[in-house]
Design a protein around this motif. Structure first.
Motif: not given
Length: 236
Positions: A6-8, A11-27, A50-57
């Motif tokens: 998942l993390l290496s 593309s999959s990191r970006t996909n995961l991060i986008n899903q996390i952010i959109s779910t957080a914003l919608s809830t 992954f943590i670095r990229e997620l922190s930016v978003k």
């Protein structure tokens, strides 16, 4: 392993991060808490990326990012706690599982062990970004006459019930800063290191002592109703 797959990949990191952010914003939640356990050594670099990229978003979207960590040990350096302390809002120390399923009998979170975990974390992470997570559960250890050892995680009220149902004596164990009890029944010896108002107070006192950012708990439903006031009183 699954985490590596998942993390290496970017593309999959970006996909995961986008899903996390959109779910957080919608809830409408306030933030994200990341809890990846058993990260392999080879996965460590991808995990912290992954943590670095997620922190930016998270920052872009006004979300608080906290990351759960084991108490520092030689074998979990791949979590890059120091780097987490730079990018995440909070680094959470899971101050429990000192003894666990498959280990010898003992406390889930003796005070000296928890305090050492705080000190070791602060060697890498600023106190103002460090949160101590404390347990609301304990383990009831059962050793049969044949020597077989099992345990189950139980909540505070259930633990007190087991003590009273079996007429067990408990005493304050200074080495763990916990009430300890043992009793015999159905061909087995039971042992328990209790989490109660007294043990929780001692752990929470570490937060002002080391000027930590705050407290977390695992997990809701295992606490008794009076514990919240104990936490509040000992935070200040």
């Amino acid at each position: 392993d699954e985490s590596y797959e998942l993390l290496s990949h970017t593309s999959s990191r970006t996909n995961l991060i986008n899903q996390i952010i959109s779910t957080a914003l919608s809830t409408g939640i306030d933030g994200i808490n990341v809890d990846f356990e058993k990260i392999s050594e080879e996965c460590g670099e991808h995990y912290i990326q992954f943590i670095r990229e997620l922190s930016v978003k998270c920052r872009q979207n006004g979300l608080v990012l906290s990351v759960d960590n084991y108490v520092p040990q030689a074998y979990n350096q791949q979590y890059h706690r120091k780097e987490q302390g730079v990018f995440a809002d909070y680094v959470v120390i899971m101050g429990y599982d000192e003894h666990y399923v498959g280990s010898d009998t003992g406390s889930v979170a003796s005070l000296p062990w928890v305090e050492q975990g705080v000190k070791d974390t602060l060697a890498e992470v600023p106190a103002k970004r460090t949160i101590l997570a404390i347990p609301f559960y304990t383990r009831l250890w059962k050793t049969t006459d044949g020597g077989a050892l099992t345990s189950e995680a139980i909540g505070m009220d259930q633990a007190q019930q087991a003590i009273s149902d079996n007429g067990a004596e408990t005493y304050w164990d200074k080495t763990t800063s916990q009430n300890y009890g043992t009793y015999e029944g159905d061909g087995a010896t039971y042992q328990i290191w209790l989490e109660d108002s007294k043990s929780i107070a001692e752990k929470v006192k570490l937060i002002p002592k080391y000027k930590l950012a705050g407290v977390a708990e695992w997990k809701l439903g295992f606490e008794n109703s009076g514990i919240w006031s104990v936490i509040t009183e000992n935070l200040s």
